[in-house]
Every structure is written in structure tokens, then in C-alpha cells.
Design a protein around this motif. Sequence first.
Motif, PDB file in Angstrom:
ATOM      1  N   THR A 145       1.922  -6.174   5.604  1.00  0.00           N
ATOM      2  CA  THR A 145       1.702  -5.286   4.466  1.00  0.00           C
ATOM      3  C   THR A 145       2.840  -4.275   4.398  1.00  0.00           C
ATOM      4  N   THR A 146       3.436  -4.108   3.229  1.00  0.00           N
ATOM      5  CA  THR A 146       4.506  -3.139   3.034  1.00  0.00           C
ATOM      6  C   THR A 146       3.918  -1.783   2.659  1.00  0.00           C
ATOM      7  N   VAL A 147       4.373  -0.738   3.339  1.00  0.00           N
ATOM      8  CA  VAL A 147       3.912   0.621   3.068  1.00  0.00           C
ATOM      9  C   VAL A 147       4.977   1.348   2.267  1.00  0.00           C
ATOM     10  N   ASN A 148       4.673   1.652   1.010  1.00  0.00           N
ATOM     11  CA  ASN A 148       5.592   2.384   0.138  1.00  0.00           C
ATOM     12  C   ASN A 148       5.243   3.866   0.111  1.00  0.00           C
ATOM     13  N   ALA A 149       6.174   4.677  -0.358  1.00  0.00           N
ATOM     14  CA  ALA A 149       5.942   6.114  -0.443  1.00  0.00           C
ATOM     15  C   ALA A 149       4.831   6.409  -1.449  1.00  0.00           C
ATOM     16  N   GLY A 150       3.879   7.246  -1.041  1.00  0.00           N
ATOM     17  CA  GLY A 150       2.772   7.608  -1.916  1.00  0.00           C
ATOM     18  C   GLY A 150       3.044   8.916  -2.644  1.00  0.00           C
ATOM     19  N   ALA A 151       2.104   9.309  -3.514  1.00  0.00           N
ATOM     20  CA  ALA A 151       2.258  10.545  -4.283  1.00  0.00           C
ATOM     21  C   ALA A 151       2.156  11.765  -3.380  1.00  0.00           C
ATOM     22  N   GLY A 152       1.374  11.638  -2.332  1.00  0.00           N
ATOM     23  CA  GLY A 152       1.208  12.758  -1.402  1.00  0.00           C
ATOM     24  C   GLY A 152       0.377  12.318  -0.227  1.00  0.00           C
ATOM     25  N   GLU A 153       0.670  12.829   0.941  1.00  0.00           N
ATOM     26  CA  GLU A 153      -0.022  12.390   2.143  1.00  0.00           C
ATOM     27  C   GLU A 153      -1.501  12.739   2.118  1.00  0.00           C
ATOM     28  N   ASP A 154      -1.871  13.826   1.428  1.00  0.00           N
ATOM     29  CA  ASP A 154      -3.264  14.248   1.431  1.00  0.00           C
ATOM     30  C   ASP A 154      -4.000  13.858   0.163  1.00  0.00           C
ATOM     31  N   ASP A 155      -3.366  13.070  -0.670  1.00  0.00           N
ATOM     32  CA  ASP A 155      -3.969  12.674  -1.942  1.00  0.00           C
ATOM     33  C   ASP A 155      -4.916  11.494  -1.729  1.00  0.00           C
ATOM     34  N   HIS A 156      -5.952  11.709  -0.875  1.00  0.00           N
ATOM     35  CA  HIS A 156      -6.850  10.627  -0.518  1.00  0.00           C
ATOM     36  C   HIS A 156      -7.683  10.173  -1.703  1.00  0.00           C
ATOM     37  N   GLY A 157      -8.060  11.122  -2.571  1.00  0.00           N
ATOM     38  CA  GLY A 157      -8.889  10.761  -3.713  1.00  0.00           C
ATOM     39  C   GLY A 157      -8.176   9.813  -4.641  1.00  0.00           C
ATOM     40  N   ALA A 158      -6.912  10.105  -4.922  1.00  0.00           N
ATOM     41  CA  ALA A 158      -6.141   9.236  -5.802  1.00  0.00           C
ATOM     42  C   ALA A 158      -5.922   7.880  -5.165  1.00  0.00           C
ATOM     43  N   ALA A 159      -5.698   7.876  -3.846  1.00  0.00           N
ATOM     44  CA  ALA A 159      -5.467   6.615  -3.153  1.00  0.00           C
ATOM     45  C   ALA A 159      -6.707   5.748  -3.198  1.00  0.00           C
ATOM     46  N   GLN A 160      -7.892   6.377  -3.022  1.00  0.00           N
ATOM     47  CA  GLN A 160      -9.126   5.594  -3.036  1.00  0.00           C
ATOM     48  C   GLN A 160      -9.408   5.061  -4.422  1.00  0.00           C
ATOM     49  N   THR A 211       0.855  -1.179   0.000  1.00  0.00           N
ATOM     50  CA  THR A 211       0.000   0.000   0.000  1.00  0.00           C
ATOM     51  C   THR A 211       0.893   1.231   0.000  1.00  0.00           C
ATOM     52  N   THR A 212       0.297   2.429   0.152  1.00  0.00           N
ATOM     53  CA  THR A 212       1.085   3.662   0.117  1.00  0.00           C
ATOM     54  C   THR A 212       0.821   4.519   1.343  1.00  0.00           C
ATOM     55  N   THR A 213       1.776   5.367   1.645  1.00  0.00           N
ATOM     56  CA  THR A 213       1.656   6.252   2.802  1.00  0.00           C
ATOM     57  C   THR A 213       0.490   7.218   2.622  1.00  0.00           C
ATOM     58  N   GLY A 214      -0.189   7.508   3.722  1.00  0.00           N
ATOM     59  CA  GLY A 214      -1.255   8.501   3.716  1.00  0.00           C
ATOM     60  C   GLY A 214      -2.535   8.074   3.040  1.00  0.00           C
ATOM     61  N   ALA A 215      -2.612   6.849   2.530  1.00  0.00           N
ATOM     62  CA  ALA A 215      -3.806   6.408   1.802  1.00  0.00           C
ATOM     63  C   ALA A 215      -4.891   5.937   2.765  1.00  0.00           C
ATOM     64  N   TYR A 216      -6.142   6.093   2.345  1.00  0.00           N
ATOM     65  CA  TYR A 216      -7.266   5.462   3.028  1.00  0.00           C
ATOM     66  C   TYR A 216      -7.513   4.144   2.301  1.00  0.00           C
ATOM     67  N   GLU A 217      -6.946   3.082   2.859  1.00  0.00           N
ATOM     68  CA  GLU A 217      -6.910   1.793   2.175  1.00  0.00           C
ATOM     69  C   GLU A 217      -8.052   0.878   2.621  1.00  0.00           C
ATOM     70  N   LYS A 218      -8.618   0.164   1.659  1.00  0.00           N
ATOM     71  CA  LYS A 218      -9.555  -0.907   1.986  1.00  0.00           C
ATOM     72  C   LYS A 218      -8.746  -2.174   2.209  1.00  0.00           C
ATOM     73  N   TYR A 219      -8.784  -2.678   3.442  1.00  0.00           N
ATOM     74  CA  TYR A 219      -8.089  -3.911   3.772  1.00  0.00           C
ATOM     75  C   TYR A 219      -9.076  -5.071   3.841  1.00  0.00           C
ATOM     76  N   THR A 220      -8.635  -6.226   3.374  1.00  0.00           N
ATOM     77  CA  THR A 220      -9.482  -7.413   3.362  1.00  0.00           C
ATOM     78  C   THR A 220      -8.782  -8.543   4.102  1.00  0.00           C
ATOM     79  N   VAL A 221      -9.472  -9.125   5.067  1.00  0.00           N
ATOM     80  CA  VAL A 221      -8.948 -10.240   5.846  1.00  0.00           C
ATOM     81  C   VAL A 221      -9.532 -11.532   5.279  1.00  0.00           C
ATOM     82  N   ARG A 222      -8.679 -12.370   4.720  1.00  0.00           N
ATOM     83  CA  ARG A 222      -9.132 -13.645   4.155  1.00  0.00           C
ATOM     84  C   ARG A 222      -8.906 -14.749   5.182  1.00  0.00           C
ATOM     85  N   VAL A 223      -9.994 -15.443   5.537  1.00  0.00           N
ATOM     86  CA  VAL A 223      -9.937 -16.463   6.583  1.00  0.00           C
ATOM     87  C   VAL A 223     -10.376 -17.811   6.019  1.00  0.00           C
TER      88      VAL A 223
END
Length: 204
Positions: free
Chosen positions: A150-165, A34-46
Motif C-alpha cells: 500500500t502506498t502512503v501519500n501525504a494527507g491533508a493533516g496528521e490529525d484530520d481523522h474525521g476527514a480521513a474516515q 492511503t494517506t498519512t495520519g489516517a485511521y484507515e479501514k484495511y481489507t484483506v482479500r483471500v
Amino acid sequence: MKVQKWLSSILLTGAILTLATTAQAHVNVYPKETTTGAYEKYTVRVPVEKDVNTTKVRLEFPDNVKVSTVMPIPGWDYAFEKDSEGRNKAITWTATAGGIKSHEFMEFAFVGANPKETGSLTWKAYQTYADGETVEWTGDKDSKTPASVTTVNAGAGEDDHGAAQTAAPAQAAAQTGGSSNTLPTVLAGLALLVAIIGFFRKKA
């Protein structure tokens, strides 16, 4: 000699299939990157590894991930656990019906606000069966019950929530979809087919 080569191919294929099945049997959190500052949808597979239903799943959130939104699942209740500061530190899903049956799996989803720093997120999970046994998926990557990372990589911008979503659904589909899980099995099947064809050609 031909028979030995054929048997070696069969054994190798079996080993590949076993490794692929074992990897899929672990409780995992997706995406794996995933990327820094993103609002990520996480899925737990059981998945269920026993002949007993899974009736409860508890997941601990990494300290630097903020979770406040969860997707409801029919047949399951959920409850957040909070720390002394009121932050959600874990979530427990409890079956209200039969739970997850043997040879089946379920996925539980939530949205988390990622940290602003790169690094890794360790998700500790606890899978409880109807017979009372709890499997703790909290070990290191080489253990029999590893915690998902989960590995967190550098994102385009911390406040770029729209792009992250926007990017999150495609990324989740790529990493949680069936193709990622079936590829090892397909490759192993092809290897077995090639070995059998080669054996009969040489025999003819």
C-alpha cells in the motif's frame, strides 16, 4: 491470412484473461493507496487457488502501522500477536467451520492508524490450507507469491481523522469493489467479440 489474424486475436484475448485471473488470485490488502495520519479501514482479500479449503490466514502488520480494531467474521476466530512492547504485530484468523472453499474468496477487515511519513506499507500474508500447506505471500512484486503493498501519500493533516474516515469508505469501495476486478475481464470479452464479428464479416 484472415484465419491467422482471427487466431491471433483469440490468443491475445486468452492471454489477457489469464493475466487478469492471475492478478485476482493473489492475497491482497486494500486500499492500494492511503494517506498519512489516517485511521484507515484495511481489507484483506483471500481467494482460494486450490481444490482444498483455506482454514487459516495470518497477516503481519508493517512496523509503522498501529492496529487495535478488527471486524468479526462469522465462522472465524482471530487472535493478535504482540511484540515485546505490547504492540500488535500480526493477526491470525482461524476457521471454526469449513473455511473458504475452492473457487471462493473472503475478506477480512481491520482499522489501522497510518504513519505520519509517506512511503509504502508491505503486508506479509500466510495462507494455510486444510491439507497443511501454507502459501507465503511475502515475495517481491515480480514473484509468484508477492506481498501486498500500500502506498502512503501525504494527507491533508496528521490529525484530520474525521476527514480521513469520511474518505476511507469511498476509497475502499473504489479499490475493493467488483468493478476494479471485472474491468480486465470485460475488456477481454469485448475484444473477443469484436474479433469474432470482424472475422465473420470478412468471410461473408
